[in-house]
Write a protein that holds these residues in place. Sequence first.
Motif, PDB file in Angstrom:
ATOM      1  N   MET A 192       0.842  -1.164   0.000  1.00  0.00           N
ATOM      2  CA  MET A 192       0.000   0.000   0.000  1.00  0.00           C
ATOM      3  C   MET A 192       0.887   1.225   0.000  1.00  0.00           C
ATOM      4  N   GLY A 193       0.558   2.222  -0.752  1.00  0.00           N
ATOM      5  CA  GLY A 193       1.335   3.445  -0.804  1.00  0.00           C
ATOM      6  C   GLY A 193       0.616   4.565  -0.098  1.00  0.00           C
ATOM      7  N   LEU A 194       1.347   5.598   0.259  1.00  0.00           N
ATOM      8  CA  LEU A 194       0.751   6.727   0.967  1.00  0.00           C
ATOM      9  C   LEU A 194       1.264   8.009   0.347  1.00  0.00           C
ATOM     10  N   LEU A 195       0.365   8.978   0.196  1.00  0.00           N
ATOM     11  CA  LEU A 195       0.706  10.267  -0.385  1.00  0.00           C
ATOM     12  C   LEU A 195       0.083  11.348   0.472  1.00  0.00           C
ATOM     13  N   HIS A 196       0.838  12.375   0.778  1.00  0.00           N
ATOM     14  CA  HIS A 196       0.308  13.537   1.492  1.00  0.00           C
ATOM     15  C   HIS A 196       0.309  14.705   0.523  1.00  0.00           C
ATOM     16  N   GLY A 197      -0.694  15.566   0.626  1.00  0.00           N
ATOM     17  CA  GLY A 197      -0.724  16.727  -0.237  1.00  0.00           C
ATOM     18  C   GLY A 197      -1.996  17.507  -0.014  1.00  0.00           C
ATOM     19  N   SER A 198      -2.237  18.502  -0.862  1.00  0.00           N
ATOM     20  CA  SER A 198      -3.473  19.258  -0.753  1.00  0.00           C
ATOM     21  C   SER A 198      -3.869  19.774  -2.121  1.00  0.00           C
ATOM     22  N   THR A 199      -5.146  20.052  -2.250  1.00  0.00           N
ATOM     23  CA  THR A 199      -5.702  20.625  -3.469  1.00  0.00           C
ATOM     24  C   THR A 199      -6.413  21.906  -3.067  1.00  0.00           C
ATOM     25  N   ARG A 200      -6.139  22.996  -3.752  1.00  0.00           N
ATOM     26  CA  ARG A 200      -6.758  24.276  -3.411  1.00  0.00           C
ATOM     27  C   ARG A 200      -7.735  24.637  -4.512  1.00  0.00           C
ATOM     28  N   LYS A 201      -8.953  24.995  -4.095  1.00  0.00           N
ATOM     29  CA  LYS A 201      -9.939  25.504  -5.040  1.00  0.00           C
ATOM     30  C   LYS A 201      -9.767  27.014  -5.130  1.00  0.00           C
ATOM     31  N   SER A 202     -10.313  27.607  -6.162  1.00  0.00           N
ATOM     32  CA  SER A 202     -10.139  29.042  -6.368  1.00  0.00           C
ATOM     33  C   SER A 202     -10.843  29.851  -5.281  1.00  0.00           C
ATOM     34  N   PRO A 203     -10.335  31.059  -4.981  1.00  0.00           N
ATOM     35  CA  PRO A 203     -10.977  31.909  -3.973  1.00  0.00           C
ATOM     36  C   PRO A 203     -12.432  32.158  -4.322  1.00  0.00           C
ATOM     37  N   GLY A 204     -13.261  32.144  -3.320  1.00  0.00           N
ATOM     38  CA  GLY A 204     -14.672  32.394  -3.511  1.00  0.00           C
ATOM     39  C   GLY A 204     -15.462  31.156  -3.880  1.00  0.00           C
ATOM     40  N   ASN A 205     -14.800  30.075  -4.260  1.00  0.00           N
ATOM     41  CA  ASN A 205     -15.480  28.831  -4.616  1.00  0.00           C
ATOM     42  C   ASN A 205     -15.321  27.872  -3.451  1.00  0.00           C
ATOM     43  N   SER A 206     -16.184  28.000  -2.453  1.00  0.00           N
ATOM     44  CA  SER A 206     -15.979  27.256  -1.216  1.00  0.00           C
ATOM     45  C   SER A 206     -16.710  25.921  -1.184  1.00  0.00           C
ATOM     46  N   ALA A 207     -17.513  25.619  -2.186  1.00  0.00           N
ATOM     47  CA  ALA A 207     -18.272  24.372  -2.157  1.00  0.00           C
ATOM     48  C   ALA A 207     -17.391  23.205  -2.568  1.00  0.00           C
ATOM     49  N   ALA A 249      -3.148  -4.660  -5.501  1.00  0.00           N
ATOM     50  CA  ALA A 249      -3.806  -3.890  -6.558  1.00  0.00           C
ATOM     51  C   ALA A 249      -2.876  -2.880  -7.221  1.00  0.00           C
ATOM     52  N   ARG A 250      -1.646  -2.787  -6.770  1.00  0.00           N
ATOM     53  CA  ARG A 250      -0.718  -1.812  -7.339  1.00  0.00           C
ATOM     54  C   ARG A 250      -0.187  -2.262  -8.683  1.00  0.00           C
ATOM     55  N   ARG A 251       0.239  -1.271  -9.453  1.00  0.00           N
ATOM     56  CA  ARG A 251       0.906  -1.491 -10.746  1.00  0.00           C
ATOM     57  C   ARG A 251       0.009  -2.245 -11.716  1.00  0.00           C
ATOM     58  N   ARG A 252      -1.283  -1.941 -11.658  1.00  0.00           N
ATOM     59  CA  ARG A 252      -2.237  -2.558 -12.570  1.00  0.00           C
ATOM     60  C   ARG A 252      -2.885  -1.537 -13.491  1.00  0.00           C
ATOM     61  N   GLY A 253      -2.351  -0.321 -13.474  1.00  0.00           N
ATOM     62  CA  GLY A 253      -2.893   0.712 -14.346  1.00  0.00           C
ATOM     63  C   GLY A 253      -2.554   0.431 -15.797  1.00  0.00           C
TER      64      GLY A 253
END
Length: 138
Positions: free
Chosen positions: A1-16, A130-134
């Motif tokens: 199993m692999g693990l990834l840390h990170g974040s995704t930012r939506k544009s200002p004013g688009n809080s949904a 399930a890894r490396r099956r792409g």
Amino acid sequence: MGLLHGSTRKSPGNSAFDAGSLQGMAHSEQGVLEVRQAQPDDVDALAELGMEIQQLHAQGRPDVFREANLSALREFFESQFTLEKHALIAIVGQEPIGYLLAEHIQREGNAFNHESSILDIHHVAVAASARRRGRQGT
């Protein structure tokens, strides 16, 4: 199993943020891959998937990570079902093969920053089986 840390930012004013927008299905040689929002009934599967990654972390960095404990992992995953937190589970057939844990963080604007809406991805895990099956080249 692999693990990834990170974040995704939506544009200002688009809080949904809609966790449903991350759900879907795909076909593979192993069957239909379903990615859906995890439910409280999925806690045991999430904890089992979490055991593998926690064992790897504890072996690699015992000074930082605790030994894998199935009961503690179940309790942790149970705490992920809130409005701000999102748990997605990936399943092929009847077999859970991965998960994603994320937290939606909304910050009000102030004198320094615009308001923001961030999807902070805490964990992405894929079972070793399930890894490396792409599909390459698609």
